[in-house]
Design a protein around this motif. Sequence first.
Motif, short mmCIF file in Angstrom:
data_model
loop_
_atom_site.label_atom_id
_atom_site.label_comp_id
_atom_site.label_asym_id
_atom_site.label_seq_id
_atom_site.Cartn_x
_atom_site.Cartn_y
_atom_site.Cartn_z
N HIS A 67 -6.63 3.58 -5.37
CA HIS A 67 -6.89 3.63 -3.93
C HIS A 67 -7.08 5.07 -3.45
O HIS A 67 -7.93 5.33 -2.59
CB HIS A 67 -5.74 2.95 -3.19
CG HIS A 67 -5.46 1.56 -3.64
ND1 HIS A 67 -6.38 0.54 -3.53
CD2 HIS A 67 -4.36 1.01 -4.24
CE1 HIS A 67 -5.88 -0.58 -4.01
NE2 HIS A 67 -4.65 -0.31 -4.47
N PHE A 68 -6.30 5.99 -3.99
CA PHE A 68 -6.49 7.40 -3.66
C PHE A 68 -7.84 7.90 -4.16
O PHE A 68 -8.53 8.65 -3.47
CB PHE A 68 -5.36 8.25 -4.26
CG PHE A 68 -4.06 8.15 -3.53
CD1 PHE A 68 -3.82 8.94 -2.42
CD2 PHE A 68 -3.08 7.27 -3.94
CE1 PHE A 68 -2.62 8.86 -1.73
CE2 PHE A 68 -1.87 7.18 -3.26
CZ PHE A 68 -1.65 7.97 -2.16
N GLN A 120 1.30 7.14 1.79
CA GLN A 120 0.41 8.27 2.07
C GLN A 120 -1.01 7.83 2.43
O GLN A 120 -1.84 8.66 2.81
CB GLN A 120 0.39 9.23 0.88
CG GLN A 120 1.65 10.04 0.70
CD GLN A 120 2.70 9.31 -0.13
OE1 GLN A 120 2.45 8.22 -0.63
NE2 GLN A 120 3.86 9.91 -0.30
N LEU A 121 -1.31 6.54 2.32
CA LEU A 121 -2.61 6.02 2.74
C LEU A 121 -2.54 5.36 4.12
O LEU A 121 -3.57 4.96 4.65
CB LEU A 121 -3.13 5.01 1.71
CG LEU A 121 -3.47 5.60 0.34
CD1 LEU A 121 -3.84 4.49 -0.64
CD2 LEU A 121 -4.60 6.62 0.44
N PRO A 141 -5.92 9.03 7.43
CA PRO A 141 -4.88 8.68 6.45
C PRO A 141 -3.86 9.81 6.35
O PRO A 141 -4.20 10.99 6.47
CB PRO A 141 -5.67 8.53 5.14
CG PRO A 141 -7.10 8.38 5.54
CD PRO A 141 -7.26 9.11 6.83
N LEU A 156 -10.59 6.83 -1.90
CA LEU A 156 -10.64 7.59 -0.65
C LEU A 156 -11.17 9.00 -0.86
O LEU A 156 -12.02 9.47 -0.10
CB LEU A 156 -9.23 7.67 -0.05
CG LEU A 156 -9.07 8.52 1.22
CD1 LEU A 156 -9.84 7.91 2.38
CD2 LEU A 156 -7.59 8.68 1.57
N MET A 185 0.84 -1.20 0.00
CA MET A 185 0.00 0.00 0.00
C MET A 185 0.87 1.24 0.00
O MET A 185 2.03 1.21 0.42
CB MET A 185 -0.93 0.02 1.22
CG MET A 185 -0.21 0.16 2.55
SD MET A 185 -1.31 0.13 3.98
CE MET A 185 -2.34 1.56 3.67
N SER A 186 0.30 2.33 -0.47
CA SER A 186 1.02 3.60 -0.50
C SER A 186 1.26 4.12 0.91
O SER A 186 0.40 4.03 1.79
CB SER A 186 0.23 4.63 -1.29
OG SER A 186 0.77 5.93 -1.12
N THR A 219 0.29 10.37 -8.02
CA THR A 219 0.50 9.09 -7.35
C THR A 219 1.29 8.15 -8.24
O THR A 219 1.58 8.46 -9.41
CB THR A 219 -0.86 8.42 -7.04
OG1 THR A 219 -1.43 7.91 -8.26
CG2 THR A 219 -1.84 9.41 -6.41
N ASP A 260 -1.14 2.79 -7.33
CA ASP A 260 -1.84 3.28 -6.15
C ASP A 260 -2.98 4.25 -6.46
O ASP A 260 -3.81 4.51 -5.59
CB ASP A 260 -0.86 3.99 -5.20
CG ASP A 260 0.09 3.02 -4.51
OD1 ASP A 260 -0.37 1.93 -4.15
OD2 ASP A 260 1.28 3.36 -4.35
N ILE A 314 -2.48 11.25 3.97
CA ILE A 314 -2.71 12.26 2.94
C ILE A 314 -3.68 13.35 3.40
O ILE A 314 -3.67 14.46 2.86
CB ILE A 314 -3.23 11.61 1.64
CG1 ILE A 314 -3.09 12.60 0.47
CG2 ILE A 314 -4.65 11.11 1.80
CD1 ILE A 314 -3.40 11.99 -0.88
N TYR A 315 -4.50 13.09 4.41
CA TYR A 315 -5.41 14.11 4.91
C TYR A 315 -4.65 15.34 5.43
O TYR A 315 -5.15 16.46 5.32
CB TYR A 315 -6.28 13.55 6.04
CG TYR A 315 -7.59 12.96 5.59
CD1 TYR A 315 -7.68 12.17 4.45
CD2 TYR A 315 -8.76 13.18 6.32
CE1 TYR A 315 -8.89 11.62 4.05
CE2 TYR A 315 -9.97 12.64 5.92
CZ TYR A 315 -10.04 11.86 4.79
OH TYR A 315 -11.23 11.33 4.39
#
Length: 284
Positions: free
Chosen positions: A60-61, A24-25, A32, A64, A21-22, A53, A57, A34-35
Motif C-alpha cells: 500500500h505504501f 501512517q496511511l 496521508p 502511494l 490499514m496502516s 513498514t 502494509d 506519511i506525507y
Amino acid sequence: MRGILLAGGTGSRLWPITMAMSKQLMPIFDKPMIYYPLSTLVSAGIREILVITTPEDQPHFHRLLGDGSRFGLELTYAVQPRPDGIAQAFRIGAGFIGDQPVALILGDNIFHGLGGFTEPSGGRVFAYPVADPERYGVVEFDDDGRVLSIEEKPEKPKSTYVVPGLYFYEADVVEIAGRLVPSDRGELEITAVNEEYLRQGRLDVTVLDRGTVWLDTGTFQSMVQASEYVRVIEERQGLKIGCVEEAAWRAGFISGDQLRELADPLLKSGYGQYLVRLLDGGLR
C-alpha cells in the motif's frame, strides 16, 4: 545524508481502524499521514530515503509513493517483522546507511516551522515541552542548560522537555544500535542510543523554539487535533503543511514542469490547484 522513515508498528492504540490499514496511511486533514514526515526529510535536503513498514502494509505504501522518482526522490523499502523498538530501524537499515550520516523520523510525527538542518557530529536530537512528558523520553537539564540525562517514559519526569521523533546521527549509530539489548519493555530503545551518545559527549540537544510545532498522532484524539491544526493553518495562510510535491520543488529535486505534471491529476481535489498557484507566483 540519508533518511529513514519508520512506518511500522501495529497501531494498536487505533484499533479497530488499523486492523485494516496502516496508521501512517490514514488522513491528517487533506493528506496521508506519511506525507508529513516525508516532507520533513525532503525539506532537510534528503532524497535517498528508506521506508520501513510492516510486511502486510508495504504494497500500500508502494502504491502511494512508488519509487519516489516523481518527487525527485530515491525511495527504497524494508520490512519491520515485529515492532521491537525504534532503534531496530538502524539494524534493518544498516546496509542502506552504509558510511553516511542518517536522519530517522517516525511516521506518525508532524513538524511545522522546523528548519536549520545540518549534518550531525555524533548525535543530534531536539527537546520540546509537553504537558505529559511521562509518555516520552525526557531530557533533564542543569541550570546552565547542559543535558544531564535522558530517561525513557519515567514515572516521575525530571522536566517537561521530551525528545520528538526526529533524530540525526553519524553512521556509527548502526554499531551502537547493534550492541543494544532489549529493555524491560522488550524493545530496542532509541533513548538508549541517545544515552550512549550522551555518555560519549557527542550528543547535541537543541530546544525547539516556541514557533515550532510538533504533533504526535498516535491516538484518535491527537489525530483529530493534528487535522484541525493543519486545517486552520492552511485555511488561514493559504499554504499547505506536509506537501511533498512542494517540498521537493523548493529543494530543487523537481522542476516547475515536473511540478505541473504532478498537479494535473490532482486538480479536482484542490490539491493540484495549490501546486499550480505555486508555479504561477501566487504563493511564496
